[in-house]
Design a protein around this motif. Structure first.
Motif, PDB file in Angstrom:
ATOM      1  N   ARG A  11       0.782  -1.032  -0.146  1.00 21.55           N
ATOM      2  CA  ARG A  11      -0.200  -0.027  -0.109  1.00 21.55           C
ATOM      3  C   ARG A  11       0.687   1.081   0.068  1.00 21.55           C
ATOM      4  O   ARG A  11       1.836   1.366   1.026  1.00 21.55           O
ATOM      5  CB  ARG A  11      -0.749  -0.240   1.286  1.00 21.55           C
ATOM      6  N   PRO A  12       0.799   1.976  -0.951  1.00 24.39           N
ATOM      7  CA  PRO A  12       1.476   3.141  -1.148  1.00 24.39           C
ATOM      8  C   PRO A  12       0.919   4.512  -0.064  1.00 24.39           C
ATOM      9  O   PRO A  12       0.130   4.367   0.134  1.00 24.39           O
ATOM     10  CB  PRO A  12       1.410   3.522  -2.550  1.00 24.39           C
ATOM     11  N   VAL A  13       2.217   5.328   0.350  1.00 24.49           N
ATOM     12  CA  VAL A  13       1.563   6.349   0.894  1.00 24.49           C
ATOM     13  C   VAL A  13       2.350   7.673   0.686  1.00 24.49           C
ATOM     14  O   VAL A  13       3.637   7.445   0.149  1.00 24.49           O
ATOM     15  CB  VAL A  13       1.616   6.201   2.612  1.00 24.49           C
ATOM     16  N   PRO A  14       1.876   9.037   0.637  1.00 26.01           N
ATOM     17  CA  PRO A  14       2.385  10.077   0.163  1.00 26.01           C
ATOM     18  C   PRO A  14       3.666  10.269   1.252  1.00 26.01           C
ATOM     19  O   PRO A  14       3.850   9.918   2.274  1.00 26.01           O
ATOM     20  CB  PRO A  14       1.567  11.175   0.580  1.00 26.01           C
ATOM     21  N   ALA A  15       4.910  10.504   0.544  1.00 23.09           N
ATOM     22  CA  ALA A  15       6.077  10.890   1.255  1.00 23.09           C
ATOM     23  C   ALA A  15       6.325  12.413   1.598  1.00 23.09           C
ATOM     24  O   ALA A  15       6.503  13.221   0.791  1.00 23.09           O
ATOM     25  CB  ALA A  15       7.177  10.421   0.507  1.00 23.09           C
ATOM     26  N   THR A  16       5.601  12.909   2.653  1.00 22.89           N
ATOM     27  CA  THR A  16       5.504  14.329   2.939  1.00 22.89           C
ATOM     28  C   THR A  16       7.000  14.723   3.984  1.00 22.89           C
ATOM     29  O   THR A  16       6.901  16.057   4.140  1.00 22.89           O
ATOM     30  CB  THR A  16       4.538  14.692   3.658  1.00 22.89           C
ATOM     31  N   LYS A  17       7.568  13.869   4.588  1.00 19.63           N
ATOM     32  CA  LYS A  17       8.418  14.182   5.695  1.00 19.63           C
ATOM     33  C   LYS A  17       9.653  13.203   4.974  1.00 19.63           C
ATOM     34  O   LYS A  17       9.777  12.388   4.389  1.00 19.63           O
ATOM     35  CB  LYS A  17       8.350  13.834   7.148  1.00 19.63           C
ATOM     36  N   PRO A  18      10.935  13.557   5.651  1.00 21.49           N
ATOM     37  CA  PRO A  18      12.022  12.987   5.366  1.00 21.49           C
ATOM     38  C   PRO A  18      12.124  11.610   5.464  1.00 21.49           C
ATOM     39  O   PRO A  18      12.662  10.806   4.641  1.00 21.49           O
ATOM     40  CB  PRO A  18      13.370  13.681   6.232  1.00 21.49           C
ATOM     41  N   GLU A  19      11.546  11.139   6.568  1.00 18.11           N
ATOM     42  CA  GLU A  19      11.505   9.800   6.973  1.00 18.11           C
ATOM     43  C   GLU A  19      10.469   8.909   6.217  1.00 18.11           C
ATOM     44  O   GLU A  19      10.492   7.824   5.666  1.00 18.11           O
ATOM     45  CB  GLU A  19      11.114   9.483   8.550  1.00 18.11           C
ATOM     46  N   ASP A  20       9.558   9.781   5.583  1.00 15.16           N
ATOM     47  CA  ASP A  20       8.558   8.930   4.540  1.00 15.16           C
ATOM     48  C   ASP A  20       9.326   8.803   3.276  1.00 15.16           C
ATOM     49  O   ASP A  20       9.028   7.907   2.756  1.00 15.16           O
ATOM     50  CB  ASP A  20       7.333  10.002   4.493  1.00 15.16           C
ATOM     51  N   ARG A  21      10.174   9.891   2.912  1.00 11.83           N
ATOM     52  CA  ARG A  21      10.678   9.553   1.631  1.00 11.83           C
ATOM     53  C   ARG A  21      11.689   8.383   1.623  1.00 11.83           C
ATOM     54  O   ARG A  21      11.843   7.714   0.881  1.00 11.83           O
ATOM     55  CB  ARG A  21      11.452  11.086   1.323  1.00 11.83           C
ATOM     56  N   PHE A  22      12.339   8.358   2.925  1.00 14.14           N
ATOM     57  CA  PHE A  22      13.350   7.283   2.989  1.00 14.14           C
ATOM     58  C   PHE A  22      12.553   5.918   2.941  1.00 14.14           C
ATOM     59  O   PHE A  22      12.926   4.924   2.220  1.00 14.14           O
ATOM     60  CB  PHE A  22      14.175   7.324   4.339  1.00 14.14           C
ATOM     61  N   GLU A  23      11.422   6.034   3.627  1.00 15.83           N
ATOM     62  CA  GLU A  23      10.745   4.385   3.445  1.00 15.83           C
ATOM     63  C   GLU A  23       9.983   4.274   2.420  1.00 15.83           C
ATOM     64  O   GLU A  23      10.020   3.143   1.895  1.00 15.83           O
ATOM     65  CB  GLU A  23       9.451   4.531   4.733  1.00 15.83           C
ATOM     66  N   GLN A  24       9.630   5.352   1.374  1.00 11.57           N
ATOM     67  CA  GLN A  24       9.142   5.113   0.169  1.00 11.57           C
ATOM     68  C   GLN A  24      10.324   4.624  -0.712  1.00 11.57           C
ATOM     69  O   GLN A  24      10.182   3.723  -1.711  1.00 11.57           O
ATOM     70  CB  GLN A  24       8.818   6.570  -0.242  1.00 11.57           C
ATOM     71  N   TYR A  36      -3.140  13.187  -0.622  1.00  9.63           N
ATOM     72  CA  TYR A  36      -3.785  12.220  -1.350  1.00  9.63           C
ATOM     73  C   TYR A  36      -4.411  12.458  -2.741  1.00  9.63           C
ATOM     74  O   TYR A  36      -4.337  11.548  -3.579  1.00  9.63           O
ATOM     75  CB  TYR A  36      -4.502  11.222  -0.506  1.00  9.63           C
ATOM     76  N   CYS A  37      -4.935  13.749  -2.726  1.00 11.78           N
ATOM     77  CA  CYS A  37      -5.630  14.061  -3.872  1.00 11.78           C
ATOM     78  C   CYS A  37      -5.248  15.342  -4.774  1.00 11.78           C
ATOM     79  O   CYS A  37      -5.919  15.483  -5.957  1.00 11.78           O
ATOM     80  CB  CYS A  37      -7.364  14.319  -3.331  1.00 11.78           C
ATOM     81  N   ASP A  38      -4.607  16.124  -4.011  1.00  5.51           N
ATOM     82  CA  ASP A  38      -4.327  17.477  -4.873  1.00  5.51           C
ATOM     83  C   ASP A  38      -3.062  16.950  -5.906  1.00  5.51           C
ATOM     84  O   ASP A  38      -2.176  16.429  -5.754  1.00  5.51           O
ATOM     85  CB  ASP A  38      -3.467  18.326  -3.856  1.00  5.51           C
ATOM     86  N   GLU A  39      -3.318  17.235  -7.187  1.00  7.54           N
ATOM     87  CA  GLU A  39      -2.767  16.886  -8.497  1.00  7.54           C
ATOM     88  C   GLU A  39      -1.459  17.093  -8.228  1.00  7.54           C
ATOM     89  O   GLU A  39      -0.483  16.352  -8.634  1.00  7.54           O
ATOM     90  CB  GLU A  39      -3.299  17.299  -9.689  1.00  7.54           C
ATOM     91  N   LYS A  40      -0.877  18.633  -7.843  1.00  8.53           N
ATOM     92  CA  LYS A  40       0.498  18.890  -7.669  1.00  8.53           C
ATOM     93  C   LYS A  40       1.133  18.105  -6.485  1.00  8.53           C
ATOM     94  O   LYS A  40       2.169  17.696  -6.752  1.00  8.53           O
ATOM     95  CB  LYS A  40       0.541  20.365  -7.657  1.00  8.53           C
ATOM     96  N   VAL A  90       0.421  15.097  -5.077  1.00 10.06           N
ATOM     97  CA  VAL A  90       0.691  13.951  -5.195  1.00 10.06           C
ATOM     98  C   VAL A  90       1.721  13.430  -6.296  1.00 10.06           C
ATOM     99  O   VAL A  90       2.603  12.409  -6.192  1.00 10.06           O
ATOM    100  CB  VAL A  90      -0.519  13.050  -5.613  1.00 10.06           C
ATOM    101  N   GLN A  91       1.870  14.510  -7.042  1.00  9.02           N
ATOM    102  CA  GLN A  91       3.277  14.269  -7.936  1.00  9.02           C
ATOM    103  C   GLN A  91       4.375  14.524  -7.196  1.00  9.02           C
ATOM    104  O   GLN A  91       5.459  13.714  -7.319  1.00  9.02           O
ATOM    105  CB  GLN A  91       3.060  15.211  -9.012  1.00  9.02           C
ATOM    106  N   GLU A  92       4.476  15.536  -6.212  1.00  8.86           N
ATOM    107  CA  GLU A  92       5.690  15.870  -5.618  1.00  8.86           C
ATOM    108  C   GLU A  92       5.987  14.938  -4.533  1.00  8.86           C
ATOM    109  O   GLU A  92       7.154  14.616  -4.196  1.00  8.86           O
ATOM    110  CB  GLU A  92       5.491  17.129  -5.162  1.00  8.86           C
TER     111      GLU A  92
END
Length: 368
Positions: free
Chosen positions: A54-67, A105-109, A111-113
């Motif tokens: 299940r994917p999740v948005p990466a909004t924090k540094p730790e999120d980006r690492f886990e992604q 989860y839903c803003d087009e810009k 969710v790309q970032e």
């Protein structure tokens, strides 16, 4: 490298993935664990897990690492599904519904970032595709997920480890350094006693004040399902429907109860879970609907398991652990030390981070 020995604490999905990854690179590996595949215990989370992507948005540094770890694991799962169908890994459509339309989860810009929209098959559902029976749903997405039958997959990991020469020692440990002594006793008979590192894949760690359990109640049913479906309610609860390949039926759930140590099954929760699952996915029962409390679902088991949670999430780092050893004359203590690579506290994400973690652990060991 044939004398370089690594000890892995824990035989959950992370510990086994690390053992396989290290053994493939030529290290001698011993796994020390209280439970091994084939065992079932409330604190042995891996065989109970829904084990899905299940994917999740990466909004924090730790999120980006886990992604990043998720992407490495996703690629490995693709490779294993292709080369080793016996693992039972399958890629299927997944659908998620949200009562709250979080912009992440839903803003087009956004969710790309944040990388949320970058997974295979991802798209936002049209309003006409949202289930009419739930007026509360504000957002739906679909993507391609992998699922697996966790007991089958764990057995495959163990067999793969044994194929590469990994040894298993069943033991209940009170401290990390105890694993070193247990392993050295086993190795001394063969003239190999150089333990160069310990991998701490113990779930909640050892006396880590940031670690805690999260109680979860789930239901295994025989009814097959061709999609993974989840509904994230406004109150923070989640209904999940996760197919288990190779005859595993479907896992439905569930509850998330931090710091709850109860073993007891809640009949009220069981009825609620069944009702939510049937309403969300009527095709689970097809023509077998009845008016009883099971809604036509063929219940195999209702169970409780504890997820190994940690404040701040996964701990993945190296520490040089100082510990007391026995002197050569056997009469006093001498201080010793060993590198420890911690990889625990992944919570519900153990499977989807597993191979990414294993590759990072191997990198840590290669630098010793």
């Amino acid at each position: 490298m044939d004398k370089r020995h690594v000890v892995v604490i824990g035989a959950g999905v992370i510990g086994l993935s690390c053992a396989v990854q290290l053994a493939r690179q030529g290290y001698q590996v011993t796994v020390v664990a209280r439970e091994i595949p084939g065992d079932y215990d409330i604190d042995y989370a891996s065989p109970w897990a829904g084990s899905h992507f299940r994917p999740v948005p990466a909004t924090k540094p730790e999120d980006r690492f886990e992604q990043e770890l998720m992407r490495e694991t996703y690629r490995e799962m693709e490779d294993l599904a292709d080369r080793h169908p016996e693992t039972g890994i399958q890629f299927i459509p997944a659908i998620e519904y949200f009562d709250t339309a979080d912009p992440a989860y839903c803003d087009e810009k956004l969710v790309q970032e944040n990388g949320y929209a970058s997974w295979p098959g991802f798209r936002v559902l049209r309003s006409s595709e949202l289930p009419a029976q739930y007026e509360s749903i504000k957002l739906g997405v679909t993507y391609t997920a992998w699922v697996l039958n966790s007991p089958v997959y764990l057995k495959w990991l163990k067999d793969e480890a044994v194929k590469y020469g990994v040894s298993f020692i069943r033991a209940r440990l009170s401290a990390i350094e105890e694993a070193v002594f247990i392993c050295k006793e086993r190795l001394s008979a063969s003239g190999t006693d150089e333990v160069i590192a310990v991998i701490n894949a113990s779930g909640r760690g050892f006396n880590d004040p940031k670690s805690f359990p999260s109680r979860g109640q789930f239901i295994a049913v025989s009814n097959p399902c061709q999609r993974m479906i989840s509904h994230h309610w406004a109150d923070g609860s989640t209904t999940v429907i996760i197919p288990r390949p190779l005859g595993g039926g479907t896992i439905i759930g569930g509850t998330k109860e931090p710091n709850n140590w109860s073993h007891s099954i809640s009949d009220t929760a069981t009825v609620s879970i069944l009702s939510r699952a049937f309403t969300l996915c009527p095709e689970l029962v097809g023509d077998s609907l009845d008016n009883g409390s099971s809604y036509g679902l063929d219940i195999r088991q209702v169970y409780i398991a504890r997820r190994p949670m940690r404040q701040g999430g996964l701990r993945l780092e190296r520490e040089d652990l100082a510990f007391q050893d026995t002197s050569e004359d056997g009469l006093r203590n001498v201080q010793n030390s060993i590198p420890v690579i911690h990889c625990y506290g992944a919570g519900p994400s153990g499977y989807k981070l597993s191979w990414g973690i294993a590759k990072r652990v191997e990198r840590f060991v290669s630098e010793i």
